[in-house]
Design a protein around this motif. Structure first.
Motif, PDB file in Angstrom:
ATOM      1  N   ALA A  94       0.814  -1.220   0.000  1.00  0.00           N
ATOM      2  CA  ALA A  94       0.000   0.000   0.000  1.00  0.00           C
ATOM      3  C   ALA A  94       0.845   1.267   0.000  1.00  0.00           C
ATOM      4  O   ALA A  94       0.515   2.245  -0.678  1.00  0.00           O
ATOM      5  CB  ALA A  94      -0.939  -0.011   1.209  1.00  0.00           C
ATOM      6  N   ILE A  95       1.961   1.258   0.752  1.00  0.00           N
ATOM      7  CA  ILE A  95       2.778   2.470   0.831  1.00  0.00           C
ATOM      8  C   ILE A  95       3.329   2.849  -0.540  1.00  0.00           C
ATOM      9  O   ILE A  95       3.462   4.027  -0.871  1.00  0.00           O
ATOM     10  CB  ILE A  95       3.932   2.290   1.853  1.00  0.00           C
ATOM     11  N   SER A  96       3.612   1.849  -1.361  1.00  0.00           N
ATOM     12  CA  SER A  96       4.121   2.117  -2.701  1.00  0.00           C
ATOM     13  C   SER A  96       3.026   2.675  -3.600  1.00  0.00           C
ATOM     14  O   SER A  96       3.234   3.653  -4.325  1.00  0.00           O
ATOM     15  CB  SER A  96       4.691   0.830  -3.312  1.00  0.00           C
ATOM     16  N   TRP A  98       0.113   4.099  -2.661  1.00  0.00           N
ATOM     17  CA  TRP A  98      -0.442   5.364  -2.168  1.00  0.00           C
ATOM     18  C   TRP A  98       0.436   6.544  -2.570  1.00  0.00           C
ATOM     19  O   TRP A  98      -0.059   7.582  -2.998  1.00  0.00           O
ATOM     20  CB  TRP A  98      -0.591   5.307  -0.653  1.00  0.00           C
ATOM     21  N   PHE A  99       1.751   6.378  -2.443  1.00  0.00           N
ATOM     22  CA  PHE A  99       2.678   7.471  -2.752  1.00  0.00           C
ATOM     23  C   PHE A  99       3.265   7.368  -4.157  1.00  0.00           C
ATOM     24  O   PHE A  99       4.142   8.138  -4.520  1.00  0.00           O
ATOM     25  CB  PHE A  99       3.801   7.517  -1.717  1.00  0.00           C
ATOM     26  N   ARG A 100       2.789   6.409  -4.934  1.00  0.00           N
ATOM     27  CA  ARG A 100       3.214   6.252  -6.328  1.00  0.00           C
ATOM     28  C   ARG A 100       4.737   6.234  -6.486  1.00  0.00           C
ATOM     29  O   ARG A 100       5.303   6.907  -7.348  1.00  0.00           O
ATOM     30  CB  ARG A 100       2.596   7.345  -7.193  1.00  0.00           C
ATOM     31  N   GLY A 101       5.372   5.472  -5.624  1.00  0.00           N
ATOM     32  CA  GLY A 101       6.812   5.280  -5.733  1.00  0.00           C
ATOM     33  C   GLY A 101       7.666   6.322  -5.043  1.00  0.00           C
ATOM     34  O   GLY A 101       8.883   6.151  -4.943  1.00  0.00           O
ATOM     35  N   ALA A 102       7.068   7.404  -4.551  1.00  0.00           N
ATOM     36  CA  ALA A 102       7.859   8.466  -3.920  1.00  0.00           C
ATOM     37  C   ALA A 102       8.582   7.963  -2.678  1.00  0.00           C
ATOM     38  O   ALA A 102       9.720   8.364  -2.399  1.00  0.00           O
ATOM     39  CB  ALA A 102       6.962   9.651  -3.565  1.00  0.00           C
ATOM     40  N   SER A 103       7.936   7.077  -1.925  1.00  0.00           N
ATOM     41  CA  SER A 103       8.563   6.542  -0.716  1.00  0.00           C
ATOM     42  C   SER A 103       9.799   5.717  -1.064  1.00  0.00           C
ATOM     43  O   SER A 103      10.814   5.769  -0.362  1.00  0.00           O
ATOM     44  CB  SER A 103       7.558   5.691   0.062  1.00  0.00           C
ATOM     45  N   THR A 104       9.729   4.970  -2.158  1.00  0.00           N
ATOM     46  CA  THR A 104      10.879   4.165  -2.574  1.00  0.00           C
ATOM     47  C   THR A 104      12.058   5.053  -2.940  1.00  0.00           C
ATOM     48  O   THR A 104      13.199   4.795  -2.534  1.00  0.00           O
ATOM     49  CB  THR A 104      10.507   3.273  -3.771  1.00  0.00           C
ATOM     50  N   ILE A 105      11.799   6.100  -3.703  1.00  0.00           N
ATOM     51  CA  ILE A 105      12.887   6.990  -4.112  1.00  0.00           C
ATOM     52  C   ILE A 105      13.488   7.700  -2.903  1.00  0.00           C
ATOM     53  O   ILE A 105      14.712   7.879  -2.817  1.00  0.00           O
ATOM     54  CB  ILE A 105      12.393   8.016  -5.149  1.00  0.00           C
ATOM     55  N   GLU A 106      12.655   8.088  -1.955  1.00  0.00           N
ATOM     56  CA  GLU A 106      13.170   8.736  -0.748  1.00  0.00           C
ATOM     57  C   GLU A 106      14.152   7.820  -0.019  1.00  0.00           C
ATOM     58  O   GLU A 106      15.230   8.252   0.417  1.00  0.00           O
ATOM     59  CB  GLU A 106      12.014   9.111   0.176  1.00  0.00           C
ATOM     60  N   VAL A 107      13.800   6.548   0.089  1.00  0.00           N
ATOM     61  CA  VAL A 107      14.678   5.589   0.759  1.00  0.00           C
ATOM     62  C   VAL A 107      15.923   5.312  -0.083  1.00  0.00           C
ATOM     63  O   VAL A 107      17.040   5.248   0.441  1.00  0.00           O
ATOM     64  CB  VAL A 107      13.915   4.281   1.056  1.00  0.00           C
ATOM     65  N   PHE A 108      15.759   5.160  -1.393  1.00  0.00           N
ATOM     66  CA  PHE A 108      16.913   4.922  -2.270  1.00  0.00           C
ATOM     67  C   PHE A 108      17.912   6.080  -2.184  1.00  0.00           C
ATOM     68  O   PHE A 108      19.126   5.869  -2.235  1.00  0.00           O
ATOM     69  CB  PHE A 108      16.453   4.738  -3.714  1.00  0.00           C
ATOM     70  N   ASN A 109      17.404   7.301  -2.090  1.00  0.00           N
ATOM     71  CA  ASN A 109      18.296   8.452  -1.935  1.00  0.00           C
ATOM     72  C   ASN A 109      19.133   8.317  -0.671  1.00  0.00           C
ATOM     73  O   ASN A 109      20.347   8.574  -0.671  1.00  0.00           O
ATOM     74  CB  ASN A 109      17.488   9.750  -1.879  1.00  0.00           C
ATOM     75  N   GLN A 110      18.496   7.923   0.415  1.00  0.00           N
ATOM     76  CA  GLN A 110      19.205   7.782   1.682  1.00  0.00           C
ATOM     77  C   GLN A 110      20.209   6.631   1.643  1.00  0.00           C
ATOM     78  O   GLN A 110      21.267   6.698   2.282  1.00  0.00           O
ATOM     79  CB  GLN A 110      18.205   7.564   2.824  1.00  0.00           C
ATOM     80  N   MET A 111      19.888   5.595   0.892  1.00  0.00           N
ATOM     81  CA  MET A 111      20.775   4.431   0.810  1.00  0.00           C
ATOM     82  C   MET A 111      21.968   4.681  -0.102  1.00  0.00           C
ATOM     83  O   MET A 111      22.950   3.946  -0.054  1.00  0.00           O
ATOM     84  CB  MET A 111      19.994   3.209   0.324  1.00  0.00           C
ATOM     85  N   GLY A 112      21.884   5.701  -0.941  1.00  0.00           N
ATOM     86  CA  GLY A 112      23.013   6.045  -1.790  1.00  0.00           C
ATOM     87  C   GLY A 112      23.078   5.308  -3.109  1.00  0.00           C
ATOM     88  O   GLY A 112      24.177   5.069  -3.632  1.00  0.00           O
ATOM     89  N   TYR A 113      21.936   4.959  -3.681  1.00  0.00           N
ATOM     90  CA  TYR A 113      21.949   4.300  -4.992  1.00  0.00           C
ATOM     91  C   TYR A 113      22.657   5.186  -6.015  1.00  0.00           C
ATOM     92  O   TYR A 113      22.506   6.413  -6.013  1.00  0.00           O
ATOM     93  CB  TYR A 113      20.526   3.997  -5.460  1.00  0.00           C
ATOM     94  N   ASP A 114      23.424   4.545  -6.891  1.00  0.00           N
ATOM     95  CA  ASP A 114      24.173   5.271  -7.915  1.00  0.00           C
ATOM     96  C   ASP A 114      23.400   5.404  -9.223  1.00  0.00           C
ATOM     97  O   ASP A 114      23.577   6.386  -9.951  1.00  0.00           O
ATOM     98  CB  ASP A 114      25.502   4.559  -8.190  1.00  0.00           C
TER      99      ASP A 114
END
Length: 211
Positions: A94-96, A98-114
């Motif tokens: 649901a979190i994905s 509801w936020f249309r992927g924004a939550s995933t990108i926020e976490v990926f940014n913090q994790m340091g994806y290249d």
């Protein structure tokens, strides 16, 4: 599905590493000249940021993944490794949705994806949302075989490749998207796009990366 999209990317990576890390030498290099580049790769994350229960174990989740990466020596603040995704980053819990992927990108940014390759499910909310996620991301969305039918150019949210310096080695990363995406995604979500041949895209892109 993502294996089809990502394996050619990995082959390009290895070819470029060979070209960059092992130039012709007048004499055999000493062992101290050998450089190591570590590549961490995930795929089909589908927005599962929280761990899941399978009845016996608690598995997955972004925090668990980050802990596992750190155990292998990954440091998002250092330049000693690459962290890549083969795409299909959202459409799951649901979190994905509801936020249309924004939550995933926020976490990926913090994790340091290249970098990430654009997967077929990354079109599931349409190109406008995909463009918003690309703008939100602190890393490039890659697809060398994606083109606008009218212009023949990449859509503005996509890049054919990126170059990162890892442990003193310049590494080229090329992304490819699944050619059959139009067959498995709602037509309106990929309207005006062409998914070109992998080999042709690589023949055009790799010389540009190496230049």
């Amino acid at each position: 599905m993502k294996r089809l999209a990502f394996f050619p990317v990995l082959l390009v990576l290895l070819a470029l590493l060979t070209a960059c890390a092992a130039p012709p030498q007048p004499s055999p290099p000493s062992p101290t000249a050998v450089l190591q580049v570590t590549i961490f790769y995930t795929s089909d994350e589908h927005g599962y940021l929280e761990p899941q229960e399978d009845g016996i174990y608690t598995i997955g989740g972004a925090a668990g993944l980050m802990a596992a990466l750190r155990e292998e020596g990954y440091d998002p603040q250092a330049d000693t490794a690459l962290l890549l995704s083969g795409g299909d980053m959202w459409v799951g819990p649901a979190i994905s949705s509801w936020f249309r992927g924004a939550s995933t990108i926020e976490v990926f940014n913090q994790m340091g994806y290249d970098a990430v390759a654009i997967g077929n499910h990354d079109f599931d909310y349409g190109q406008e949302v995909l463009a918003e996620r690309a703008e939100q991301a602190e890393f490039p969305f890659l697809s060398a075989n994606l083109a606008e039918v009218d212009t023949g150019r990449l859509p503005p949210y996509a890049h054919p490749y990126t170059i990162r310096e890892v442990n003193g080695v310049r590494v080229g990363i090329v992304g490819l998207s699944l050619r059959t995406t139009p067959e498995i995604v709602l037509p309106e979500h990929v309207e005006g796009l062409a998914f070109d041949d992998y080999a042709e895209a690589l023949r055009e892109t790799v010389p540009r990366v190496r230049a």
